[in-house]
Design a protein around this motif. Structure first.
Motif, mmCIF file in Angstrom:
data_model
loop_
_atom_site.group_PDB
_atom_site.id
_atom_site.type_symbol
_atom_site.label_atom_id
_atom_site.label_comp_id
_atom_site.label_asym_id
_atom_site.label_seq_id
_atom_site.Cartn_x
_atom_site.Cartn_y
_atom_site.Cartn_z
ATOM 1 N N MET A 82 0.824 -1.207 0.000
ATOM 2 C CA MET A 82 0.000 0.000 0.000
ATOM 3 C C MET A 82 0.857 1.255 0.000
ATOM 4 S SD MET A 82 -3.043 -1.188 2.634
ATOM 5 C CE MET A 82 -3.826 0.405 2.666
ATOM 6 N N ARG A 83 1.937 1.239 0.772
ATOM 7 C CA ARG A 83 2.805 2.418 0.811
ATOM 8 C C ARG A 83 3.517 2.609 -0.528
ATOM 9 N NH1 ARG A 83 4.702 5.888 4.630
ATOM 10 N NH2 ARG A 83 6.838 6.676 4.496
ATOM 11 N N TYR A 84 3.958 1.510 -1.122
ATOM 12 C CA TYR A 84 4.642 1.591 -2.406
ATOM 13 C C TYR A 84 3.691 2.156 -3.471
ATOM 14 C CZ TYR A 84 7.655 0.070 -6.294
ATOM 15 O OH TYR A 84 8.459 0.011 -7.417
ATOM 16 N N ALA A 85 2.462 1.662 -3.497
ATOM 17 C CA ALA A 85 1.490 2.161 -4.465
ATOM 18 C C ALA A 85 1.205 3.649 -4.251
ATOM 19 C CB ALA A 85 0.193 1.356 -4.363
ATOM 20 N N THR A 86 1.148 4.071 -2.998
ATOM 21 C CA THR A 86 0.903 5.486 -2.703
ATOM 22 C C THR A 86 2.033 6.353 -3.228
ATOM 23 O OG1 THR A 86 -0.387 4.938 -0.732
ATOM 24 C CG2 THR A 86 0.513 7.165 -0.875
ATOM 25 N N VAL A 87 3.272 5.931 -2.974
ATOM 26 C CA VAL A 87 4.425 6.699 -3.457
ATOM 27 C C VAL A 87 4.423 6.756 -4.982
ATOM 28 C CG1 VAL A 87 6.941 6.820 -3.527
ATOM 29 C CG2 VAL A 87 5.796 6.141 -1.421
ATOM 30 N N LEU A 88 4.148 5.626 -5.611
ATOM 31 C CA LEU A 88 4.110 5.594 -7.075
ATOM 32 C C LEU A 88 3.046 6.548 -7.612
ATOM 33 C CD1 LEU A 88 4.453 1.743 -7.646
ATOM 34 C CD2 LEU A 88 6.157 3.474 -8.260
ATOM 35 N N GLY A 89 1.887 6.565 -6.967
ATOM 36 C CA GLY A 89 0.840 7.473 -7.396
ATOM 37 C C GLY A 89 1.235 8.928 -7.221
ATOM 38 N N MET A 90 1.932 9.238 -6.127
ATOM 39 C CA MET A 90 2.351 10.614 -5.867
ATOM 40 C C MET A 90 3.406 11.093 -6.857
ATOM 41 S SD MET A 90 2.447 10.656 -1.688
ATOM 42 C CE MET A 90 2.922 12.381 -1.573
ATOM 43 N N THR A 91 4.137 10.162 -7.459
ATOM 44 C CA THR A 91 5.160 10.536 -8.436
ATOM 45 C C THR A 91 4.673 10.330 -9.870
ATOM 46 O OG1 THR A 91 6.164 8.324 -8.222
ATOM 47 C CG2 THR A 91 7.079 10.079 -6.863
ATOM 48 N N GLY A 92 3.373 10.123 -10.035
ATOM 49 C CA GLY A 92 2.791 10.064 -11.364
ATOM 50 C C GLY A 92 2.829 8.716 -12.050
ATOM 51 N N LYS A 93 3.273 7.678 -11.355
ATOM 52 C CA LYS A 93 3.370 6.337 -11.964
ATOM 53 C C LYS A 93 2.089 5.552 -11.657
ATOM 54 C CE LYS A 93 8.416 6.275 -11.423
ATOM 55 N NZ LYS A 93 8.552 7.540 -10.643
ATOM 56 N N HIS A 94 0.988 6.009 -12.215
ATOM 57 C CA HIS A 94 -0.320 5.468 -11.847
ATOM 58 C C HIS A 94 -0.528 4.041 -12.342
ATOM 59 C CE1 HIS A 94 -1.489 9.321 -10.242
ATOM 60 N NE2 HIS A 94 -1.174 9.916 -11.387
ATOM 61 N N ALA A 95 -0.047 3.724 -13.528
ATOM 62 C CA ALA A 95 -0.210 2.356 -14.037
ATOM 63 C C ALA A 95 0.541 1.362 -13.160
ATOM 64 C CB ALA A 95 0.280 2.269 -15.476
ATOM 65 N N GLN A 96 1.739 1.741 -12.727
ATOM 66 C CA GLN A 96 2.522 0.854 -11.860
ATOM 67 C C GLN A 96 1.874 0.741 -10.486
ATOM 68 O OE1 GLN A 96 6.662 1.925 -11.577
ATOM 69 N NE2 GLN A 96 7.164 0.221 -10.211
ATOM 70 N N ALA A 97 1.364 1.857 -9.979
ATOM 71 C CA ALA A 97 0.678 1.832 -8.681
ATOM 72 C C ALA A 97 -0.514 0.883 -8.735
ATOM 73 C CB ALA A 97 0.218 3.240 -8.310
ATOM 74 N N LEU A 98 -1.249 0.917 -9.839
ATOM 75 C CA LEU A 98 -2.396 0.030 -9.989
ATOM 76 C C LEU A 98 -1.958 -1.438 -10.029
ATOM 77 C CD1 LEU A 98 -5.368 -0.555 -10.480
ATOM 78 C CD2 LEU A 98 -5.006 -0.058 -12.910
ATOM 79 N N ALA A 99 -0.869 -1.705 -10.739
ATOM 80 C CA ALA A 99 -0.366 -3.080 -10.818
ATOM 81 C C ALA A 99 0.031 -3.599 -9.440
ATOM 82 C CB ALA A 99 0.828 -3.141 -11.770
ATOM 83 N N VAL A 100 0.641 -2.748 -8.635
ATOM 84 C CA VAL A 100 1.029 -3.137 -7.280
ATOM 85 C C VAL A 100 -0.216 -3.442 -6.447
ATOM 86 C CG1 VAL A 100 2.058 -2.317 -5.117
ATOM 87 C CG2 VAL A 100 3.232 -1.913 -7.290
ATOM 88 N N MET A 101 -1.204 -2.546 -6.513
ATOM 89 C CA MET A 101 -2.402 -2.748 -5.700
ATOM 90 C C MET A 101 -3.217 -3.953 -6.172
ATOM 91 S SD MET A 101 -2.344 -0.925 -3.106
ATOM 92 C CE MET A 101 -3.849 -1.744 -2.598
ATOM 93 N N GLN A 102 -3.134 -4.286 -7.439
ATOM 94 C CA GLN A 102 -3.800 -5.506 -7.903
ATOM 95 C C GLN A 102 -3.228 -6.728 -7.199
ATOM 96 O OE1 GLN A 102 -3.117 -5.058 -12.130
ATOM 97 N NE2 GLN A 102 -5.222 -4.424 -12.515
#
Length: 277
Positions: A82-102
């Motif tokens: 969850m923390r990794y996905a949040t950081v990715l989202g904050m830095t604009g890496k939304h597709a990667q954040a979604l993959a992590v949360m999946q």
């Protein structure tokens, strides 16, 4: 006026406003340090649990690298993911954040916090209808979570369903009266439909609440700046930002408004609305 009927210039303004808010978060303009923030919940091995909202771009990059390493070592760890996905989202890496949360959601399919974070990641990646469904699964009708109700409102706003979104925000306020984050979201809903005067009213009320954080006050500065009152917006911004951060945010806002000539159009829109009421 609803968001679905917003003219092209106002739609452009709304998207730009959202990007400014994201830029504020990434550059570390917010100074929130809430102990109960779900961004810092749980034990994350060998990774700092410092609040992400107060980090600048360099700190976020370092955190992304550290948390990313922890995630690779233990991809099923709920809190790390969850923390990794949040950081990715904050830095604009939304597709990667979604993959992590999946992957996190697969490992924790009934965890409400995971489902809520998954819905947020879906919304960030543009999967808005899917986000609504996921957030709905996370909610418990017998004991609804106001944060999830407000999150539903934010997604509905992005879908252009402003009336439904505002109903959600008001429902959330019934559960959590005077919660500044909900009031701020309600204000942003009116920004999206081009009604800046109403937006400012909600933002000012939100900023007056004892629990209001820097993000709420920066949203107020944003709404005031979008109306062309830059000196007033700067005064609010400089109360909490460093000189360089405030200068950077105001310069960007002025540049965007100059290029789009947006705030003059918004002012004309407000005058036209007042004349017809």
């Amino acid at each position: 006026m609803t968001a679905a009927k917003t003219s092209a210039p106002l739609s452009t303004m709304a998207r730009a406003a959202i990007f400014i808010c994201l830029a504020i978060a990434v550059t570390g303009c917010a100074s929130t340090k809430r102990d109960n923030d779900n961004l810092t919940t749980g034990s994350i091995p060998k990774v700092s649990s410092a609040p992400l909202d107060g980090m600048n771009a360099v700190e976020l990059a370092a955190t992304e690298k550290a948390v990313g390493g922890a995630y690779i070592r233990d991809p099923k760890n709920r809190d790390v993911g969850m923390r990794y996905a949040t950081v990715l989202g904050m830095t604009g890496k939304h597709a990667q954040a979604l993959a992590v949360m999946q992957q996190v959601a697969i490992a924790h399919p009934t965890d409400r916090s995971v489902l809520a974070a998954y819905g947020k990641a879906q919304a960030g990646a543009g999967q808005l209808e899917q986000a609504l469904a996921t957030i709905g699964r996370a909610q418990t009708p017998d004991h609804p979570d106001w944060r999830l109700i407000s999150a539903e409102g934010a997604v509905l706003d992005q879908l252009g369903r402003a009336d439904e979104a505002r109903q959600k925000y008001r429902m959330a306020l019934q559960t959590q009266p005077n919660e500044p984050s909900i009031m701020s979201n309600l204000g942003m809903s009116y920004v999206l439909s081009g009604d800046l005067k109403t937006a400012e009213t909600y933002m000012r009320d939100a900023a007056k609440q004892p629990a209001a954080d820097s993000r709420v006050r920066q949203n107020l500065a944003l709404v005031i700046g979008l109306q062309g009152r830059f000196s007033e917006a700067e005064q609010i911004a400089r109360q909490e930002l460093s000189q360089s951060q405030a200068d950077a945010n105001v310069t960007y806002l002025r540049s965007m408004m100059s290029q789009q000539n947006t705030w003059q159009k918004l002012a004309a829109n407000d005058k036209a609305r007042s004349a017809t009421n």
